[in-house]
Scaffold this motif. Structure first.
Motif, PDB file in Angstrom:
ATOM      1  N   LEU A 154      32.296 -12.110 163.511  1.00 20.48           N
ATOM      2  CA  LEU A 154      31.758 -12.345 162.170  1.00 20.48           C
ATOM      3  C   LEU A 154      32.374 -13.590 161.542  1.00 20.48           C
ATOM      4  CD1 LEU A 154      31.441  -8.802 160.581  1.00 20.48           C
ATOM      5  CD2 LEU A 154      29.613 -10.359 161.255  1.00 20.48           C
ATOM      6  N   SER A 155      33.644 -13.811 161.779  1.00 18.73           N
ATOM      7  CA  SER A 155      34.299 -15.022 161.266  1.00 18.73           C
ATOM      8  C   SER A 155      33.683 -16.272 161.876  1.00 18.73           C
ATOM      9  CB  SER A 155      35.800 -14.988 161.559  1.00 18.73           C
ATOM     10  OG  SER A 155      36.418 -13.962 160.834  1.00 18.73           O
ATOM     11  N   LYS A 156      33.393 -16.209 163.165  1.00 22.83           N
ATOM     12  CA  LYS A 156      32.746 -17.347 163.832  1.00 22.83           C
ATOM     13  C   LYS A 156      31.346 -17.583 163.261  1.00 22.83           C
ATOM     14  CE  LYS A 156      35.081 -17.046 168.304  1.00 22.83           C
ATOM     15  NZ  LYS A 156      34.903 -16.763 169.748  1.00 22.83           N
ATOM     16  N   ALA A 157      30.619 -16.490 163.012  1.00 29.04           N
ATOM     17  CA  ALA A 157      29.270 -16.621 162.437  1.00 29.04           C
ATOM     18  C   ALA A 157      29.357 -17.258 161.058  1.00 29.04           C
ATOM     19  CB  ALA A 157      28.592 -15.256 162.356  1.00 29.04           C
ATOM     20  N   GLY A 217      28.700 -22.260 157.745  1.00 27.29           N
ATOM     21  CA  GLY A 217      29.467 -22.779 156.613  1.00 27.29           C
ATOM     22  C   GLY A 217      28.897 -24.058 156.027  1.00 27.29           C
ATOM     23  N   ASN A 218      28.301 -24.886 156.831  1.00 27.78           N
ATOM     24  CA  ASN A 218      27.748 -26.154 156.347  1.00 27.78           C
ATOM     25  C   ASN A 218      26.217 -26.162 156.412  1.00 27.78           C
ATOM     26  OD1 ASN A 218      27.417 -26.302 159.102  1.00 27.78           O
ATOM     27  ND2 ASN A 218      28.015 -28.451 159.252  1.00 27.78           N
ATOM     28  N   ILE A 219      25.613 -24.970 156.377  1.00 31.11           N
ATOM     29  CA  ILE A 219      24.159 -24.891 156.535  1.00 31.11           C
ATOM     30  C   ILE A 219      23.428 -25.608 155.398  1.00 31.11           C
ATOM     31  CG2 ILE A 219      23.747 -22.681 155.366  1.00 31.11           C
ATOM     32  CD1 ILE A 219      22.207 -23.817 158.702  1.00 31.11           C
ATOM     33  N   ASP A 220      23.978 -25.564 154.185  1.00 32.60           N
ATOM     34  CA  ASP A 220      23.331 -26.250 153.058  1.00 32.60           C
ATOM     35  C   ASP A 220      23.208 -27.752 153.329  1.00 32.60           C
ATOM     36  OD1 ASP A 220      23.079 -23.870 151.692  1.00 32.60           O
ATOM     37  OD2 ASP A 220      24.894 -24.178 150.495  1.00 32.60           O
ATOM     38  N   THR A 221      24.259 -28.317 153.877  1.00 31.55           N
ATOM     39  CA  THR A 221      24.244 -29.741 154.199  1.00 31.55           C
ATOM     40  C   THR A 221      23.235 -30.039 155.302  1.00 31.55           C
ATOM     41  OG1 THR A 221      26.568 -29.897 153.573  1.00 31.55           O
ATOM     42  CG2 THR A 221      25.683 -31.688 154.914  1.00 31.55           C
ATOM     43  N   ASN A 230      18.565 -28.934 164.592  1.00 38.34           N
ATOM     44  CA  ASN A 230      19.984 -28.604 164.384  1.00 38.34           C
ATOM     45  C   ASN A 230      20.133 -27.384 163.493  1.00 38.34           C
ATOM     46  OD1 ASN A 230      20.812 -30.785 165.924  1.00 38.34           O
ATOM     47  ND2 ASN A 230      21.027 -32.138 164.156  1.00 38.34           N
ATOM     48  N   VAL A 231      19.315 -27.310 162.441  1.00 40.85           N
ATOM     49  CA  VAL A 231      19.353 -26.164 161.532  1.00 40.85           C
ATOM     50  C   VAL A 231      18.966 -24.899 162.292  1.00 40.85           C
ATOM     51  CG1 VAL A 231      18.360 -25.156 159.443  1.00 40.85           C
ATOM     52  CG2 VAL A 231      18.860 -27.609 159.525  1.00 40.85           C
ATOM     53  N   TYR A 254      21.240 -21.494 162.963  1.00 38.56           N
ATOM     54  CA  TYR A 254      20.828 -20.137 162.604  1.00 38.56           C
ATOM     55  C   TYR A 254      20.778 -19.228 163.823  1.00 38.56           C
ATOM     56  CZ  TYR A 254      19.605 -20.875 157.711  1.00 38.56           C
ATOM     57  OH  TYR A 254      19.650 -21.109 156.368  1.00 38.56           O
ATOM     58  N   LEU A 255      20.274 -19.730 164.927  1.00 38.93           N
ATOM     59  CA  LEU A 255      20.208 -18.922 166.145  1.00 38.93           C
ATOM     60  C   LEU A 255      21.602 -18.536 166.643  1.00 38.93           C
ATOM     61  CD1 LEU A 255      17.309 -20.705 168.090  1.00 38.93           C
ATOM     62  CD2 LEU A 255      17.259 -18.448 166.982  1.00 38.93           C
ATOM     63  N   GLU A 256      22.526 -19.477 166.581  1.00 41.59           N
ATOM     64  CA  GLU A 256      23.905 -19.196 167.008  1.00 41.59           C
ATOM     65  C   GLU A 256      24.543 -18.161 166.083  1.00 41.59           C
ATOM     66  OE1 GLU A 256      27.577 -19.361 169.081  1.00 41.59           O
ATOM     67  OE2 GLU A 256      25.493 -19.701 169.614  1.00 41.59           O
ATOM     68  N   ALA A 257      24.353 -18.310 164.791  1.00 39.78           N
ATOM     69  CA  ALA A 257      24.900 -17.334 163.841  1.00 39.78           C
ATOM     70  C   ALA A 257      24.300 -15.956 164.103  1.00 39.78           C
ATOM     71  CB  ALA A 257      24.636 -17.776 162.410  1.00 39.78           C
ATOM     72  N   GLY A 258      23.007 -15.900 164.355  1.00 44.61           N
ATOM     73  CA  GLY A 258      22.355 -14.628 164.655  1.00 44.61           C
ATOM     74  C   GLY A 258      22.904 -13.987 165.913  1.00 44.61           C
ATOM     75  N   ARG A 259      23.134 -14.803 166.926  1.00 45.75           N
ATOM     76  CA  ARG A 259      23.697 -14.290 168.182  1.00 45.75           C
ATOM     77  C   ARG A 259      25.081 -13.696 167.939  1.00 45.75           C
ATOM     78  NH1 ARG A 259      27.309 -15.522 171.726  1.00 45.75           N
ATOM     79  NH2 ARG A 259      27.854 -17.515 170.780  1.00 45.75           N
ATOM     80  N   LEU A 260      25.903 -14.403 167.182  1.00 46.04           N
ATOM     81  CA  LEU A 260      27.253 -13.921 166.892  1.00 46.04           C
ATOM     82  C   LEU A 260      27.223 -12.624 166.084  1.00 46.04           C
ATOM     83  CD1 LEU A 260      28.887 -17.366 166.072  1.00 46.04           C
ATOM     84  CD2 LEU A 260      29.447 -15.885 168.027  1.00 46.04           C
ATOM     85  N   ILE A 261      26.304 -12.536 165.145  1.00 45.08           N
ATOM     86  CA  ILE A 261      26.181 -11.319 164.340  1.00 45.08           C
ATOM     87  C   ILE A 261      25.733 -10.145 165.215  1.00 45.08           C
ATOM     88  CG2 ILE A 261      24.842 -10.233 162.481  1.00 45.08           C
ATOM     89  CD1 ILE A 261      24.934 -13.037 161.098  1.00 45.08           C
ATOM     90  N   ARG A 262      24.788 -10.386 166.112  1.00 46.99           N
ATOM     91  CA  ARG A 262      24.353  -9.318 167.021  1.00 46.99           C
ATOM     92  C   ARG A 262      25.500  -8.857 167.927  1.00 46.99           C
ATOM     93  NH1 ARG A 262      19.913 -12.491 166.813  1.00 46.99           N
ATOM     94  NH2 ARG A 262      20.430 -13.597 168.730  1.00 46.99           N
ATOM     95  N   GLU A 263      26.299  -9.806 168.421  1.00 43.74           N
ATOM     96  CA  GLU A 263      27.447  -9.440 169.253  1.00 43.74           C
ATOM     97  C   GLU A 263      28.463  -8.631 168.450  1.00 43.74           C
ATOM     98  OE1 GLU A 263      29.356 -12.512 171.525  1.00 43.74           O
ATOM     99  OE2 GLU A 263      27.439 -13.368 172.143  1.00 43.74           O
TER     100      GLU A 263
END
Length: 93
Positions: free
Chosen positions: A14-17, A22-26, A43-44, A48-57
């Motif tokens: 969750l910390s990694k996600a 963290g810089n998604i707004d930019t 890139n956006v 999002y896909l990487e964050a989703g993967r981390l949350i699922r894990e």
């Protein structure tokens, strides 16, 4: 201890996600104001896909934590029952 390790893993994921988005707004700002929005939007999307993967894990690690805790409780109850039965059978003999 196995449940604690899985829980630590879930928290780390969750910390990694959180760090990933963290810089998604930019990233969104850059993509929407870019001369190449389609390319920059990739890139956006990847973020999002990487964050989703981390949350699922992390979710999976939490499910495994719960399963390990349930097993530990069941084992403890079984041992407690066995101890009670053993002490009951020795006192009635």
């Amino acid at each position: 201890s196995a449940a604690e390790e899985k829980l630590r893993s879930a928290v780390q994921l969750l910390s990694k996600a959180r760090a990933t988005i963290g810089n998604i707004d930019t990233l969104v700002q850059n993509a929407t104001t870019s001369n190449q929005p389609k390319t920059d939007w990739q890139n956006v999307k990847e973020t999002y896909l990487e964050a989703g993967r981390l949350i699922r894990e992390s979710h999976q690690a939490l499910r495994e934590t719960i399963s390990l805790l349930k097993t530990a409780i069941a084992d403890a109850d079984l041992q407690r029952s066995a101890a009670v039965n053993a002490s009951s059978s020795t006192t009635t003999e």
